[in-house]
Design an enzyme around this catalytic site. Sequence first.
Site, PDB file in Angstrom:
ATOM      1  CG  ASP A 125       5.901   7.294  13.999  1.00  0.00           C
ATOM      2  OD1 ASP A 125       5.037   7.869  13.314  1.00  0.00           O
ATOM      3  OD2 ASP A 125       7.119   7.505  13.873  1.00  0.00           O
ATOM      4  CG  ASP A 161       9.671   7.757   4.032  1.00  0.00           C
ATOM      5  OD1 ASP A 161       9.202   8.874   4.292  1.00  0.00           O
ATOM      6  OD2 ASP A 161       9.027   6.702   4.137  1.00  0.00           O
TER       7      ASP A 161
END
Length: 235
Positions: free
Chosen positions: A8, A129
Amino acid sequence: MIIYPAIDLIGGKCVRLTQGSYDDVTIYGEDPLKTAMDFERAGSEYIHMVDLEGARNGGSENSHVIKQVAGNTALKVQTGGGIRSMEKISDYIESGVERVILGTSAVKNPELVKEAVKKYGEKIAVGIDAKDGVVAISGWETQSRYKAVEFALKMQDIGVKNIIYTDISRDGMLNGPNLNAMREMAEALSINVIASGGVSCIEDILDLKKTGVSGVIVGKAIYTGRIDLKEALTC
C-alpha cells in the site's frame, strides 16, 4: 490458491493502515521496488499494489512507483486506487500492469466497468470493500447503498471475472479473516473471489482456502514477520 503480497502506497512509501484509517498509518519501507523484489525472490508471481492517496482523492500520486515495479520485476502487478477513467486504465495496462482494480468508480460509474471489460477482459477486476456487509467507497470513508454480495453479482453480470473482497473491520488488525463473509461471497458467485483483510498466520490462509476463494492478499502479517512469504507460498 494464489497469494498476493501487498504494497500500500502513501508518499511513495510502503505503508499499512489500520481498519482503513488514514489517521493510523505505519510506514514499513521507504523503497517499494526493493520490497517487491524481495517478494519476487521469495517466489511470488503476483503482487497487489494500492495507491491509497489515489483511492481517497482520485489522483495518481503513486502511479510512477506501480509502473516502476511492473517494469523492473517479473511480478504480475494487480493495482487499484483512484482509477476512474479509461485513460488511466489504459495507461496502467500499457505500462505492463497485469490487472487493474476498479473500486469507487465501479460503484459510481458501472458504465466504465462495462467499457473496460469489453476492451480488456480479465485484466479488469472490481474491488469490493465492505463494512458490516455494506460497500464503502472513496478510500473507505463513505458508505454506498449496496450490500456487498448484491453488488458483486451486479459486477459478475457485467462480465467481471475477478472480485477483490476486503472486510474493512479486519484490515490491518491481524485478528483473522472474516471466514463467513468470504465463504458467502465465494458461494454466491461463479467468478474468482480474492480475499483481503485480517490474515495473521499461515493457518488463516489455509482456512480461507476452504471457503472457496481463489486468492488471498497478505500485507501486514508479512511486514511484521508473522508470515514468512516463502513458507506460505510452499504451503
